[in-house]
Structure formats: C-alpha cells, structure tokens
Design a protein around this motif. Structure first.
Motif, PDB file in Angstrom:
ATOM      1  N   TRP A 272      64.715  82.404 139.411  1.00 22.92           N
ATOM      2  CA  TRP A 272      64.920  82.550 140.859  1.00 22.92           C
ATOM      3  C   TRP A 272      63.737  81.953 141.633  1.00 22.92           C
ATOM      4  N   ILE A 273      62.525  82.118 141.109  1.00 26.84           N
ATOM      5  CA  ILE A 273      61.364  81.535 141.786  1.00 26.84           C
ATOM      6  C   ILE A 273      61.053  80.141 141.257  1.00 26.84           C
ATOM      7  N   ASN A 274      61.307  79.907 139.971  1.00 21.21           N
ATOM      8  CA  ASN A 274      61.015  78.587 139.404  1.00 21.21           C
ATOM      9  C   ASN A 274      61.847  77.496 140.050  1.00 21.21           C
ATOM     10  N   ASP A 275      63.097  77.819 140.400  1.00 17.59           N
ATOM     11  CA  ASP A 275      64.004  76.819 140.972  1.00 17.59           C
ATOM     12  C   ASP A 275      63.894  76.725 142.491  1.00 17.59           C
ATOM     13  N   ALA A 276      63.040  77.559 143.091  1.00 22.08           N
ATOM     14  CA  ALA A 276      62.821  77.506 144.542  1.00 22.08           C
ATOM     15  C   ALA A 276      61.590  76.657 144.832  1.00 22.08           C
ATOM     16  N   GLN A 277      61.560  76.052 146.021  1.00 21.65           N
ATOM     17  CA  GLN A 277      60.392  75.263 146.413  1.00 21.65           C
ATOM     18  C   GLN A 277      59.295  76.123 147.057  1.00 21.65           C
ATOM     19  N   SER A 278      59.687  77.280 147.581  1.00 17.46           N
ATOM     20  CA  SER A 278      58.732  78.144 148.274  1.00 17.46           C
ATOM     21  C   SER A 278      59.139  79.595 148.041  1.00 17.46           C
ATOM     22  N   ALA A 279      58.137  80.465 147.967  1.00 17.75           N
ATOM     23  CA  ALA A 279      58.418  81.892 147.774  1.00 17.75           C
ATOM     24  C   ALA A 279      57.488  82.720 148.640  1.00 17.75           C
ATOM     25  N   VAL A 280      58.025  83.841 149.132  1.00 17.57           N
ATOM     26  CA  VAL A 280      57.288  84.739 150.022  1.00 17.57           C
ATOM     27  C   VAL A 280      57.532  86.168 149.562  1.00 17.57           C
ATOM     28  N   HIS A 281      56.457  86.945 149.481  1.00 17.27           N
ATOM     29  CA  HIS A 281      56.578  88.352 149.076  1.00 17.27           C
ATOM     30  C   HIS A 281      56.133  89.249 150.218  1.00 17.27           C
ATOM     31  N   ILE A 282      56.924  90.279 150.505  1.00 20.81           N
ATOM     32  CA  ILE A 282      56.606  91.243 151.562  1.00 20.81           C
ATOM     33  C   ILE A 282      56.317  92.588 150.907  1.00 20.81           C
ATOM     34  N   SER A 283      55.229  93.214 151.319  1.00 26.34           N
ATOM     35  CA  SER A 283      54.888  94.540 150.812  1.00 26.34           C
ATOM     36  C   SER A 283      54.469  95.427 151.975  1.00 26.34           C
ATOM     37  N   ARG A 284      54.609  96.720 151.759  1.00 31.72           N
ATOM     38  CA  ARG A 284      54.308  97.673 152.822  1.00 31.72           C
ATOM     39  C   ARG A 284      52.981  98.369 152.545  1.00 31.72           C
ATOM     40  N   HIS A 285      52.194  98.530 153.615  1.00 26.34           N
ATOM     41  CA  HIS A 285      50.910  99.212 153.521  1.00 26.34           C
ATOM     42  C   HIS A 285      50.802 100.153 154.721  1.00 26.34           C
ATOM     43  N   GLY A 286      51.267 101.363 154.544  1.00 22.13           N
ATOM     44  CA  GLY A 286      51.308 102.305 155.654  1.00 22.13           C
ATOM     45  C   GLY A 286      52.288 101.844 156.709  1.00 22.13           C
ATOM     46  N   ALA A 287      51.799 101.688 157.946  1.00 24.99           N
ATOM     47  CA  ALA A 287      52.672 101.249 159.038  1.00 24.99           C
ATOM     48  C   ALA A 287      52.741  99.738 159.147  1.00 24.99           C
ATOM     49  N   ALA A 288      51.976  99.022 158.324  1.00 22.43           N
ATOM     50  CA  ALA A 288      51.936  97.565 158.406  1.00 22.43           C
ATOM     51  C   ALA A 288      52.632  96.942 157.201  1.00 22.43           C
ATOM     52  N   PHE A 289      53.102  95.703 157.396  1.00 23.14           N
ATOM     53  CA  PHE A 289      53.775  94.951 156.344  1.00 23.14           C
ATOM     54  C   PHE A 289      53.011  93.646 156.132  1.00 23.14           C
ATOM     55  N   ALA A 290      52.703  93.353 154.879  1.00 18.76           N
ATOM     56  CA  ALA A 290      51.951  92.143 154.545  1.00 18.76           C
ATOM     57  C   ALA A 290      52.897  91.072 154.028  1.00 18.76           C
ATOM     58  N   VAL A 291      52.720  89.847 154.509  1.00 17.63           N
ATOM     59  CA  VAL A 291      53.550  88.712 154.110  1.00 17.63           C
ATOM     60  C   VAL A 291      52.658  87.732 153.358  1.00 17.63           C
ATOM     61  N   LYS A 292      52.969  87.521 152.083  1.00 19.55           N
ATOM     62  CA  LYS A 292      52.146  86.672 151.224  1.00 19.55           C
ATOM     63  C   LYS A 292      52.940  85.470 150.746  1.00 19.55           C
ATOM     64  N   HIS A 293      52.398  84.292 150.968  1.00 21.24           N
ATOM     65  CA  HIS A 293      53.005  83.045 150.499  1.00 21.24           C
ATOM     66  C   HIS A 293      52.585  82.858 149.043  1.00 21.24           C
ATOM     67  N   THR A 294      53.507  83.025 148.107  1.00 25.74           N
ATOM     68  CA  THR A 294      53.141  83.085 146.695  1.00 25.74           C
ATOM     69  C   THR A 294      53.418  81.808 145.922  1.00 25.74           C
ATOM     70  N   LYS A 295      54.235  80.913 146.473  1.00 26.81           N
ATOM     71  CA  LYS A 295      54.531  79.672 145.768  1.00 26.81           C
ATOM     72  C   LYS A 295      54.897  78.583 146.762  1.00 26.81           C
ATOM     73  N   SER A 296      54.468  77.360 146.477  1.00 27.96           N
ATOM     74  CA  SER A 296      54.931  76.194 147.226  1.00 27.96           C
ATOM     75  C   SER A 296      54.773  74.960 146.360  1.00 27.96           C
ATOM     76  N   GLN A 297      55.826  74.185 146.294  1.00 31.86           N
ATOM     77  CA  GLN A 297      55.787  72.902 145.597  1.00 31.86           C
ATOM     78  C   GLN A 297      55.437  71.758 146.551  1.00 31.86           C
ATOM     79  N   VAL A 298      55.342  72.058 147.841  1.00 37.67           N
ATOM     80  CA  VAL A 298      55.232  70.979 148.830  1.00 37.67           C
ATOM     81  C   VAL A 298      54.051  71.131 149.783  1.00 37.67           C
ATOM     82  N   SER A 299      53.229  72.160 149.600  1.00 39.05           N
ATOM     83  CA  SER A 299      52.117  72.362 150.530  1.00 39.05           C
ATOM     84  C   SER A 299      51.105  73.302 149.897  1.00 39.05           C
TER      85      SER A 299
END
Length: 319
Positions: free
Chosen positions: A200-227
């Motif tokens: 699912w991630i190997n065949d994608a060009q970009s991947a993003v993971h969202i996680s929760r930390h209390g009242a805030a949500f963190a957005v992490k760019h975990t993969k990119s084949q183009v940048s």
C-alpha cells in the motif's frame, strides 16, 4: 518485436487510449509548471496514502485539503495549485457529512460523492466524465475493494483500477492503522502502521501519517518519491470538529504579512482581531516562537555591545 500498425486508424485508436507514446513525443512534451497539487504532499497524477488510527482527524484534514485545492488556497503554508476535486466518501453517510461540514466555507470546484461501499466502475466513470478531476480523494480505502488488505496484489489491483478510471487525477486514499499489538515486546513503526501489506505504501508516491497527541494532531510526511520530505505540522479541531492550525503556526503565517510601520503592540492587537483570540495569547505565542526568541537574544546582545563594559564607580573620595 512490436511493429507499427499499417492502419492509421488502428494506431490512432491506441494513441487515444493513452496506451502508447513514442520516446521522441514524450521528451517533446512541455514540463508541468506545477508538478504538485499540494507541494510536496500531492504530486499530479500520483498516489498518496494518508493513514492514521480512528479519531485522528483524517476526514476533517482531507476536507480541508479538498477545499484548499478547489479554491487554490495555501494548505498549512504549503503551495497549492487550484484544481477540480471529487471527494468519494464510502465510509460516512451523506446525512452525517452534511451536519459535520456546517460552518466550513463552501469551496468551488469540489464535488461530493456517496456511492456506498464497493462502488462499481460505471458509477466512478460518471464522476470522471462529469468533473474531469485533478484530485480524487477516497475515504476509505478498505471500502472500495473486496480483496484482503494483506495481499500485495490488492494494492496493485485497487491503485491500477482507480488510475484507469481517473487517468489525469492524483489519487489520495484514506486508510486506517492496524490495531495495536497486545504482545508486550511488540515494536511498531508508526510510519508503517497502516493495516495490511507494505505494498500500500510501496506502490504510492507519497505517504502521510496522522497521530493524536492530546488535543493536537500531528501530520508527518513519511514517504516521497518525488521530493524532499516536508517538516511535520500540527492542527487542532474546533468545537464543531473543523480543522484549525495551532495558534503558534497560524500566527507564524500571519505575522510577516502585518505592516512593518506598526508598533509591535499594534501588530499584536491586529493579529488578535484577525485570529479571534485574546491579545494575551498572541503575546504568549510570540514568546514561544523560535524567531522571536532569537530576535530577543539578538536585541539583548546588541544592547550590551552598545553599552560597553561595565565601569566601577570611583570610590577614592569616599572616607
């Protein structure tokens, strides 16, 4: 060896289907001025996997992303190219979506679709023909295929199907993380915590993971084949469940745009009005901002340099 068709009509038929293009013709095509719809997360005609656990703000974040692309607005400070968006929601009923998006400014160039789970291709083709989208958001991945998430062939089949149905569009699939392991020694890489095969991630060009930390949500760019990978950012949900950037980040975007001829107090007052928060909170956010902290340290150092070394008072006349 592949031979050129003797029949011009047959050759043109293959050409129009987008199956073949010569090396010379491909090299002669002009480069895209904007290779990203949302730089650097969503490459044009690419596949993006966005995943996270339940209740981590995946839907509200993708609503905001769709709105920003439709309107050509910056997405959390990231450059966005305006385009047409189809948001296919097979996870949440239309009646619930209607209530959840109340209060979000309506966006041009964004179409919603509620085809139900496992939508047939003829329905999806209608969306493609009607909108000719630049971006298609699928929420969620699990409900658009009847295979198993653990088979690598499922990723190829699902991605390939949507690419054939929407050949000119970037595809963003919303996916859930797997359940936490109960094994005491289990080690989990959060960047690869999505349910199912690594395909699912190997065949994608970009991947993003969202996680929760209390009242805030963190957005992490975990993969990119183009940048290069983008720095992580955080957001919160307001009382209505809509995405808002953390005050510190919103202020960081707004502050450089305020007139420099205003005093700092006047800029704080103006920022307070624009952001809809108390002036005290603006002062606190400025104090936490690394640029502001560095500016204060520079100002203190310059004052010391200007004052010169401290001189002891002359006490020779004192008896």
């Amino acid at each position: 060896m592949l031979q050129q068709q003797n029949e011009p009509a047959a050759y043109l038929s293959v050409w129009r289907c987008g199956l073949l293009i010569s090396w010379e013709a491909l090299a002669a095509e002009p480069l895209d001025d904007t290779p990203f719809l949302v730089k650097p997360y969503v490459p044009r005609e690419g596949i993006v996997l966005l995943h996270g656990k339940y209740s981590t703000g995946k839907s509200p974040l993708t609503w905001e992303l769709a709105r920003c692309v439709g309107e050509g607005l910056s997405f959390f400070g990231h450059e966005t190219a305006q385009g047409r968006v189809v948001y296919i929601d097979v996870d949440t009923p239309r009646s619930l979506i209607k209530s959840r998006i109340q209060g979000i400014p309506a966006a041009h160039n964004v179409w919603w679709a509620f085809p139900g789970a496992f939508p047939p291709s003829n329905v999806l083709v209608e969306y493609a023909n009607y909108v000719n989208p630049n971006l298609v958001i699928i929420n969620t991945l699990r409900k658009v295929h009847q295979g198993t998430d653990i088979e690598s062939s499922s990723a190829s089949a699902v991605y390939g199907r949507f690419q054939r149905l929407f050949p000119a569009a970037a595809l963003l699939f919303v996916h859930h993380d797997r359940k936490d392991s109960t094994h005491p020694n289990a080690k989990v890489n959060d960047d690869e915590a999505f349910a199912g095969t690594m395909a699912w991630i190997n065949d994608a060009q970009s991947a993003v993971h969202i996680s929760r930390h209390g009242a805030a949500f963190a957005v992490k760019h975990t993969k990119s084949q183009v940048s290069e990978l983008a720095p992580s950012f955080t957001f919160q949900l307001d009382a209505a469940g809509h995405v808002v950037a953390l005050l510190k980040e919103r202020l960081g975007t707004l502050w450089p745009t305020l007139p420099e001829n205003l005093s700092k107090t006047e800029r704080v007052r103006k920022a307070s009005r624009v952001l809809g928060v108390a002036e005290r909170r603006v002062w606190e956010a400025l104090a936490e901002h690394p640029d502001e902290a560095a500016r204060r340290q520079t100002a203190i150092r310059r004052r010391h340099e200007t004052a010169g070394p401290l001189k002891l008072a002359d006490t020779s006349a004192v008896t």
